[in-house]
Design a protein around this motif. Structure first.
Motif, PDB file in Angstrom:
ATOM      1  N   ASP A 150      51.266  12.024  49.296  1.00 18.64           N
ATOM      2  CA  ASP A 150      50.272  13.081  49.584  1.00 18.64           C
ATOM      3  C   ASP A 150      50.336  13.504  51.045  1.00 18.64           C
ATOM      4  OD1 ASP A 150      49.383  13.127  47.033  1.00 18.64           O
ATOM      5  OD2 ASP A 150      47.585  11.895  47.388  1.00 18.64           O
ATOM      6  N   MET A 151      50.477  12.518  51.937  1.00 18.18           N
ATOM      7  CA  MET A 151      50.521  12.853  53.367  1.00 18.18           C
ATOM      8  C   MET A 151      51.787  13.644  53.699  1.00 18.18           C
ATOM      9  SD  MET A 151      47.785  12.188  54.897  1.00 18.18           S
ATOM     10  CE  MET A 151      48.314  12.810  56.482  1.00 18.18           C
ATOM     11  N   LEU A 152      52.919  13.268  53.078  1.00 15.38           N
ATOM     12  CA  LEU A 152      54.157  14.029  53.355  1.00 15.38           C
ATOM     13  C   LEU A 152      54.005  15.476  52.884  1.00 15.38           C
ATOM     14  CD1 LEU A 152      57.098  11.553  52.634  1.00 15.38           C
ATOM     15  CD2 LEU A 152      56.060  12.193  54.808  1.00 15.38           C
ATOM     16  N   LYS A 153      53.299  15.649  51.768  1.00 15.46           N
ATOM     17  CA  LYS A 153      53.036  17.030  51.298  1.00 15.46           C
ATOM     18  C   LYS A 153      52.125  17.728  52.302  1.00 15.46           C
ATOM     19  CE  LYS A 153      53.424  16.006  46.381  1.00 15.46           C
ATOM     20  NZ  LYS A 153      52.660  15.572  45.206  1.00 15.46           N
ATOM     21  N   ALA A 154      51.096  17.015  52.764  1.00 18.96           N
ATOM     22  CA  ALA A 154      50.116  17.632  53.673  1.00 18.96           C
ATOM     23  C   ALA A 154      50.765  18.090  54.971  1.00 18.96           C
ATOM     24  CB  ALA A 154      48.981  16.651  53.975  1.00 18.96           C
ATOM     25  N   VAL A 155      51.789  17.346  55.438  1.00 16.27           N
ATOM     26  CA  VAL A 155      52.438  17.753  56.696  1.00 16.27           C
ATOM     27  C   VAL A 155      53.647  18.664  56.431  1.00 16.27           C
ATOM     28  CG1 VAL A 155      51.630  15.785  58.048  1.00 16.27           C
ATOM     29  CG2 VAL A 155      53.836  15.632  56.888  1.00 16.27           C
ATOM     30  N   SER A 156      53.732  19.165  55.184  1.00 16.71           N
ATOM     31  CA  SER A 156      54.745  20.169  54.807  1.00 16.71           C
ATOM     32  C   SER A 156      56.180  19.712  55.068  1.00 16.71           C
ATOM     33  CB  SER A 156      54.520  21.491  55.559  1.00 16.71           C
ATOM     34  OG  SER A 156      53.214  21.935  55.373  1.00 16.71           O
ATOM     35  N   ILE A 157      56.445  18.471  54.699  1.00  9.87           N
ATOM     36  CA  ILE A 157      57.835  17.985  54.768  1.00  9.87           C
ATOM     37  C   ILE A 157      58.585  18.540  53.558  1.00  9.87           C
ATOM     38  CG2 ILE A 157      59.217  15.882  54.366  1.00  9.87           C
ATOM     39  CD1 ILE A 157      58.297  15.335  56.976  1.00  9.87           C
ATOM     40  N   PRO A 158      59.740  19.148  53.748  1.00 10.09           N
ATOM     41  CA  PRO A 158      60.482  19.646  52.592  1.00 10.09           C
ATOM     42  C   PRO A 158      60.949  18.478  51.705  1.00 10.09           C
ATOM     43  CG  PRO A 158      61.544  20.295  54.687  1.00 10.09           C
ATOM     44  CD  PRO A 158      60.400  19.394  55.032  1.00 10.09           C
ATOM     45  N   ASP A 159      60.889  18.673  50.417  1.00 11.50           N
ATOM     46  CA  ASP A 159      61.324  17.669  49.439  1.00 11.50           C
ATOM     47  C   ASP A 159      60.654  16.303  49.685  1.00 11.50           C
ATOM     48  OD1 ASP A 159      62.620  16.516  47.373  1.00 11.50           O
ATOM     49  OD2 ASP A 159      64.653  16.858  48.109  1.00 11.50           O
ATOM     50  N   ALA A 161      59.174  13.981  47.917  1.00 12.32           N
ATOM     51  CA  ALA A 161      59.428  12.798  47.078  1.00 12.32           C
ATOM     52  C   ALA A 161      60.709  12.098  47.539  1.00 12.32           C
ATOM     53  CB  ALA A 161      59.529  13.211  45.613  1.00 12.32           C
ATOM     54  N   ARG A 162      61.714  12.877  47.927  1.00 11.12           N
ATOM     55  CA  ARG A 162      62.966  12.277  48.397  1.00 11.12           C
ATOM     56  C   ARG A 162      62.781  11.651  49.783  1.00 11.12           C
ATOM     57  NH1 ARG A 162      67.937  14.105  50.693  1.00 11.12           N
ATOM     58  NH2 ARG A 162      67.173  16.223  50.926  1.00 11.12           N
ATOM     59  N   ARG A 163      62.021  12.343  50.654  1.00  9.25           N
ATOM     60  CA  ARG A 163      61.841  11.837  52.043  1.00  9.25           C
ATOM     61  C   ARG A 163      61.083  10.511  52.088  1.00  9.25           C
ATOM     62  NH1 ARG A 163      65.588  15.033  53.908  1.00  9.25           N
ATOM     63  NH2 ARG A 163      64.975  17.196  53.903  1.00  9.25           N
ATOM     64  N   LEU A 164      60.316  10.242  51.024  1.00  8.83           N
ATOM     65  CA  LEU A 164      59.561   8.986  50.967  1.00  8.83           C
ATOM     66  C   LEU A 164      60.491   7.789  51.190  1.00  8.83           C
ATOM     67  CD1 LEU A 164      56.546   8.689  50.387  1.00  8.83           C
ATOM     68  CD2 LEU A 164      57.084   8.488  47.959  1.00  8.83           C
ATOM     69  N   ASP A 165      61.713   7.894  50.681  1.00 10.18           N
ATOM     70  CA  ASP A 165      62.655   6.770  50.793  1.00 10.18           C
ATOM     71  C   ASP A 165      63.691   6.983  51.893  1.00 10.18           C
ATOM     72  OD1 ASP A 165      61.487   5.277  48.667  1.00 10.18           O
ATOM     73  OD2 ASP A 165      62.308   6.781  47.286  1.00 10.18           O
ATOM     74  N   ALA A 166      63.444   7.976  52.769  1.00 12.00           N
ATOM     75  CA  ALA A 166      64.386   8.222  53.867  1.00 12.00           C
ATOM     76  C   ALA A 166      64.051   7.320  55.052  1.00 12.00           C
ATOM     77  CB  ALA A 166      64.303   9.686  54.286  1.00 12.00           C
ATOM     78  N   TYR A 167      65.066   7.041  55.866  1.00  6.56           N
ATOM     79  CA  TYR A 167      64.868   6.291  57.112  1.00  6.56           C
ATOM     80  C   TYR A 167      64.750   7.293  58.271  1.00  6.56           C
ATOM     81  CZ  TYR A 167      65.825   2.041  54.596  1.00  6.56           C
ATOM     82  OH  TYR A 167      65.718   0.993  53.709  1.00  6.56           O
ATOM     83  N   PRO A 168      64.078   6.901  59.369  1.00  5.83           N
ATOM     84  CA  PRO A 168      63.866   7.843  60.473  1.00  5.83           C
ATOM     85  C   PRO A 168      65.137   8.553  60.950  1.00  5.83           C
ATOM     86  CG  PRO A 168      62.522   5.911  60.829  1.00  5.83           C
ATOM     87  CD  PRO A 168      63.359   5.623  59.612  1.00  5.83           C
ATOM     88  N   HIS A 169      66.294   7.841  60.986  1.00 12.29           N
ATOM     89  CA  HIS A 169      67.501   8.496  61.521  1.00 12.29           C
ATOM     90  C   HIS A 169      67.979   9.633  60.623  1.00 12.29           C
ATOM     91  CE1 HIS A 169      69.526   5.677  58.726  1.00 12.29           C
ATOM     92  NE2 HIS A 169      70.431   6.622  58.660  1.00 12.29           N
TER      93      HIS A 169
END
Ligand SMILES: Nc1ncnc2c1ncn2[C@@H]1O[C@H](COP(=O)(O)OP(=O)(O)OP(=O)(O)O)[C@@H](O)[C@H]1O
Ligand code: SF4
Ligand SMILES: [Mg+2]
Length: 336
Positions: A150-159, A161-169
């Motif tokens: 929900d927070m990733l959606k709120a901050v308008s991160i593209p895609d 669901a996929r970014r949830l499992d991404a690493y910072p780099h």
């Protein structure tokens, strides 16, 4: 699981208490040989619920030191020499470490530039947001993952669901800053400090992120302190402006009043620096070869002030109230 919220002390707050009150705050940094740097010299400041306050002033004015003091995180070799900071009527220095940590994690959040240094390189984005809500709100693993999404959606991160499992780099600078904001706002903190949060990002991304930050803060009815060296930013994002010079508050005004009728010569110098008019800049800026040595007991701005008079170098001006939301620290304010 016991949440950090359970550790909060019973509040003695009354509805008339401001959200945050800073009174007579002095902070200095000790040095082995040289005299201490007095970074903050008697700061008085209140922030009401739902209010967005801009804190402006040039580099070294003490903006970050004030932010860190509010967070209870003055770095070594700094120390609070005097003054109090109260949150919802509760003096922070009276709280134990656990209660302070609980308030800090749950109710106070700070967003700083250089998002990569804020993120843990070995945890995914979802784990990092999830850990915050698990710890402070007591959510279970799957609820925490849902809250992170929900927070990733709120901050308008593209895609998201996929970014949830991404690493910072795997994130761009702008995306990493959005993740930092998601972490900071995940627990709907009552008070958010943005310390030059977007410097270093390109101008378009800066504007998008500041807009996003403001929208989220407003949506959660939180209060914010927006720290910036760019006074123009405050015109768009804030209700009130506080001008800091050499560790002192020199002017406080609502945004409209401040931009219509600034009163402190330093405020006029700051505004002139952002104007297109060379005449205006000349009018409010003392040429470097005319600046005086330090004014001793007098006004700290006197060496650079175009309006200085003999009284300015002998008598330190107090912060004078000019009305409900207005105050100035000057013997000869402009237009008063
Ligand atoms: N960790 C530290 N050790 C020693 N002195 C410090 C430290 N942090 C800040 N200071 C001093 O305190 C004063 C205020 O610094 P501060 O970082 O709060 O300014 P600022 O307004 O945030 O500046 P900037 O716009 O550059 O971020 C400066 O004189 C600075 O040198
Ligand atoms: S007190 Fe004097 S020196 Fe200081 S800002 Fe006002 S006019 Fe300038
Ligand atoms: Mg700073």
């Amino acid at each position: 699981m016991q949440s950090q919220a359970d550790l909060m002390p019973p509040s003695s707050a009354s509805p008339s208490d401001p959200l945050l009150r800073v009174e007579g705050l002095h902070v200095s940094f000790r040095h082995p040989v040289d005299p201490p740097t007095e970074a903050l010299r008697g700061i008085d400041l209140t922030i009401e619920r739902g209010e967005m306050v801009g804190l402006v002033g040039e580099s070294g004015a003490g903006k970050t030191t004030l932010a860190r003091a509010i967070m209870g995180l003055v770095p070594q070799p700094g120390r609070i020499d005097a003054g109090t900071i109260s949150f919802r009527g509760q003096v922070m220095a009276d709280l134990g470490d656990d209660a302070l940590r609980a308030i800090r994690g749950r109710n106070l959040a700070m967003v700083i530039p250089n998002p990569r240094s804020e993120l843990n390189p070995v945890l995914t984005v979802g784990e990092q947001i999830g850990n915050v809500v698990r710890h402070h709100l007591g959510l279970g693993r799957s609820a925490a993952r849902a809250a992170a999404l929900d927070m990733l959606k709120a901050v308008s991160i593209p895609d998201p669901a996929r970014r949830l499992d991404a690493y910072p780099h795997e994130l761009s600078g702008g995306m990493a800053q959005r993740v930092v904001i998601a972490i900071a706002l995940a627990c709907s903190p009552a008070f958010v400090i943005s310390d030059d949060a977007t410097s270093g990002l390109d101008v378009t991304v800066q504007a998008q992120i500041l807009d996003l930050l403001r929208t989220l803060i407003r949506a959660k009815d939180s209060s914010a302190l927006f720290i910036t060296r760019d006074i123009a930013i405050t015109a768009h994002f804030c209700d009130r402006i506080v001008v800091l010079y050499a560790g002192e508050v020199v002017e406080v005004a609502t945004v409209d009043t401040f931009f219509d009728r600034p009163t402190h010569p330093y405020s006029l110098m700051l505004l002139a620096a952002f104007s297109h008019s060379a005449d205006l800049r000349r009018r409010w800026t003392v040429p470097p070869d005319e600046t005086l040595p330090g004014a001793g007991e007098g006004c700290v701005f006197a060496p650079r002030c175009v309006r200085r008079q003999p009284r300015c170098t002998s008598e330190h001006p107090a912060l004078r109230r000019l009305g409900d939301a207005r105050a100035v620290r000057c013997h000869f304010p402009v237009g008063i």
